[in-house]
Design a protein around this motif. Sequence first.
Motif, PDB file in Angstrom:
ATOM      1  N   ILE A 148      75.743  28.653  -8.951  1.00  0.00           N
ATOM      2  CA  ILE A 148      74.690  27.960  -9.689  1.00  0.00           C
ATOM      3  C   ILE A 148      74.332  26.675  -8.949  1.00  0.00           C
ATOM      4  O   ILE A 148      75.217  25.992  -8.409  1.00  0.00           O
ATOM      5  N   GLY A 149      73.040  26.376  -8.865  1.00  0.00           N
ATOM      6  CA  GLY A 149      72.606  25.178  -8.149  1.00  0.00           C
ATOM      7  C   GLY A 149      71.145  24.897  -8.415  1.00  0.00           C
ATOM      8  O   GLY A 149      70.527  25.473  -9.327  1.00  0.00           O
ATOM      9  N   HIS A 195      69.002  27.591 -10.328  1.00  0.00           N
ATOM     10  CA  HIS A 195      69.071  28.912  -9.697  1.00  0.00           C
ATOM     11  C   HIS A 195      70.478  29.480  -9.806  1.00  0.00           C
ATOM     12  O   HIS A 195      71.467  28.781  -9.566  1.00  0.00           O
ATOM     13  N   ILE A 196      70.572  30.742 -10.198  1.00  0.00           N
ATOM     14  CA  ILE A 196      71.848  31.473 -10.179  1.00  0.00           C
ATOM     15  C   ILE A 196      71.701  32.595  -9.173  1.00  0.00           C
ATOM     16  O   ILE A 196      70.805  33.438  -9.299  1.00  0.00           O
ATOM     17  N   SER A 197      72.563  32.594  -8.166  1.00  0.00           N
ATOM     18  CA  SER A 197      72.416  33.532  -7.049  1.00  0.00           C
ATOM     19  C   SER A 197      72.801  34.948  -7.459  1.00  0.00           C
ATOM     20  O   SER A 197      73.332  35.190  -8.550  1.00  0.00           O
ATOM     21  N   ASP A 198      72.500  35.872  -6.580  1.00  0.00           N
ATOM     22  CA  ASP A 198      72.760  37.291  -6.831  1.00  0.00           C
ATOM     23  C   ASP A 198      73.916  37.742  -5.944  1.00  0.00           C
ATOM     24  O   ASP A 198      73.727  38.459  -4.968  1.00  0.00           O
ATOM     25  N   ALA A 239      75.989  31.788 -19.558  1.00  0.00           N
ATOM     26  CA  ALA A 239      75.251  30.647 -19.005  1.00  0.00           C
ATOM     27  C   ALA A 239      73.753  30.938 -18.955  1.00  0.00           C
ATOM     28  O   ALA A 239      72.917  30.070 -19.270  1.00  0.00           O
ATOM     29  N   GLU A 240      73.390  32.166 -18.591  1.00  0.00           N
ATOM     30  CA  GLU A 240      71.977  32.539 -18.544  1.00  0.00           C
ATOM     31  C   GLU A 240      71.347  32.522 -19.930  1.00  0.00           C
ATOM     32  O   GLU A 240      70.171  32.145 -20.089  1.00  0.00           O
ATOM     33  N   ARG A 262      80.816  28.421 -10.184  1.00  0.00           N
ATOM     34  CA  ARG A 262      81.013  27.738  -8.902  1.00  0.00           C
ATOM     35  C   ARG A 262      79.698  27.176  -8.378  1.00  0.00           C
ATOM     36  O   ARG A 262      78.623  27.711  -8.652  1.00  0.00           O
ATOM     37  N   SER A 263      79.774  26.099  -7.595  1.00  0.00           N
ATOM     38  CA  SER A 263      78.595  25.498  -6.984  1.00  0.00           C
ATOM     39  C   SER A 263      78.697  25.461  -5.468  1.00  0.00           C
ATOM     40  O   SER A 263      77.753  25.036  -4.795  1.00  0.00           O
TER      41      SER A 263
END
Length: 516
Positions: free
Chosen positions: A108-109, A99-102, A182-183, A144-145
């Motif tokens: 990313i996590g 998952h990549i947050s908005d 990355a996406e 970042r994580s």
Amino acid sequence: MIDTTIIPEEPGSYLFRDESGTVIYVGKAKNLRKRVQSYFKKKGLDPKTAVLVEAIRSVDFIATVNETEALILENTLIKRYQPKYNIDLKDAKSFAFIHISDNPFPRIGIARKMGMEGRYFGPFVSARERDRLLAMVKKIFGLRSCRRLPKRACLRYHIGTCPAPCIGKISEEAYAERVRQAEEVLKGRTKELIADLNDEMERLSGICEFESAILIRETICALEHLAGRRMAARKFASEGDVIQYRITGGEVFLLLFHQRNGTLVEKEEFRFNEAPGFLSEFLVQYYSDHEVPGEVILPETVDEAIAAYLAALRGKSVAITVPKQGAKRELLNLAAKNVDLTWFAGSERVKALRRALRLASDPEVIECFDISHLSGTAAVGGMVRFVGGKPDKRGYRRFSLKSAVGGDDPGSIREVVSRRYSRLIAEDGELPDLIVIDGGKAQLSAAYAELNKLDLNIPVIALAKREEEIYLPKLPYPLPVPSDDPASLLIQEIRDEAHRFAVSYNRIKRRKKVIP
């Protein structure tokens, strides 16, 4: 007996159903036929498996591209049907996503469910593969994580794996470019990204910015190493339905698949006469009674009004997609493969039956009769119809016996055969290519005599239950057809379906007598 010869030698998931049609077990296999056959050929099964096999009355399947997708499909089907004989893991987790947050500086996590805002990639069958991919993407692009941006740089910044957006060491625009790259990798577009980075590396080398060029070269090497690893399943922007069909002999054989996360998870079968605009008519009729998805993938275009109609039913827009290439086209091709496996695998059994019975042509239409009663009471007859080796439930018929005495099976067979074919003759209906009688020589003789009275020259046979022996009129001995031959297995399947159908009607009649 279950005829496993019609099950394809393809990867996929199989579903065992009991007498009521309830799914009691779901499994996956690299070779569906061999895996299903193993249940019925093994001796010394453990007690639980033996009980399962005893309860199996039918097998369904969905073919997949590979064993990995079969594993994903198996997990989805187990969660959907919660079969009695599968392991019941109360705290079982679904396959995880990356998952990549908005956010301004997205995190990313790993995510188990698709509830948060942002972009999801996966799901992944292998936790090890998922974690390795996540670690490499974080390392290559420095995403970042941390769940919240700290107020000072953490250890990851000091070891060079994070650009420290928390203390302003990277602009939002530069970080967004890293996220975009990355996406691309997570979408499987590594080749395109490597080509772009090669161009950038050559540009930097041309203007003598060698340190920056070396960093890009290291990124390219890491991406090339990553390119050999595949994501476990495709992920589309929305979940929806896939519809595919085949037209043969003026009839449409159509399958509707519900797809989730790029995998076919459930299928519905439809068969009807071909007519102009049948696909549009099907969409209108089906979705008027079922939930409308966000996307419908079709093999051909339909009238634009259909999209508006579906959108009105759903309350929001519906995408009707006719893919020509890419992952969705592959999904449509997989659906076409399932159409052939579902509807036309029975044609080989029909040919085997023609050879075994030495018929002049393939028995495409087969009708089978059975009588059911309880100690002579509530006597009924049941007739099932198979076309192309598959059940044609529109052609099933029930008979409440009128003249025959309960317990007189030959007399009962004589009555239902006479009623069935007298009516077909009067209505100029389609006669079958083969008639099967559930019973022995007495029942066969009764049916044969009645057909002669009607001046019908239709091949008729009987199947005796004890040894699964096939009898023909005027022959004192059964045909030398082994009980595990595809021809015999087809007849057994038809006979079992006729028995089930007749028994269900008998129960209905008895229940009506008990409950006024």
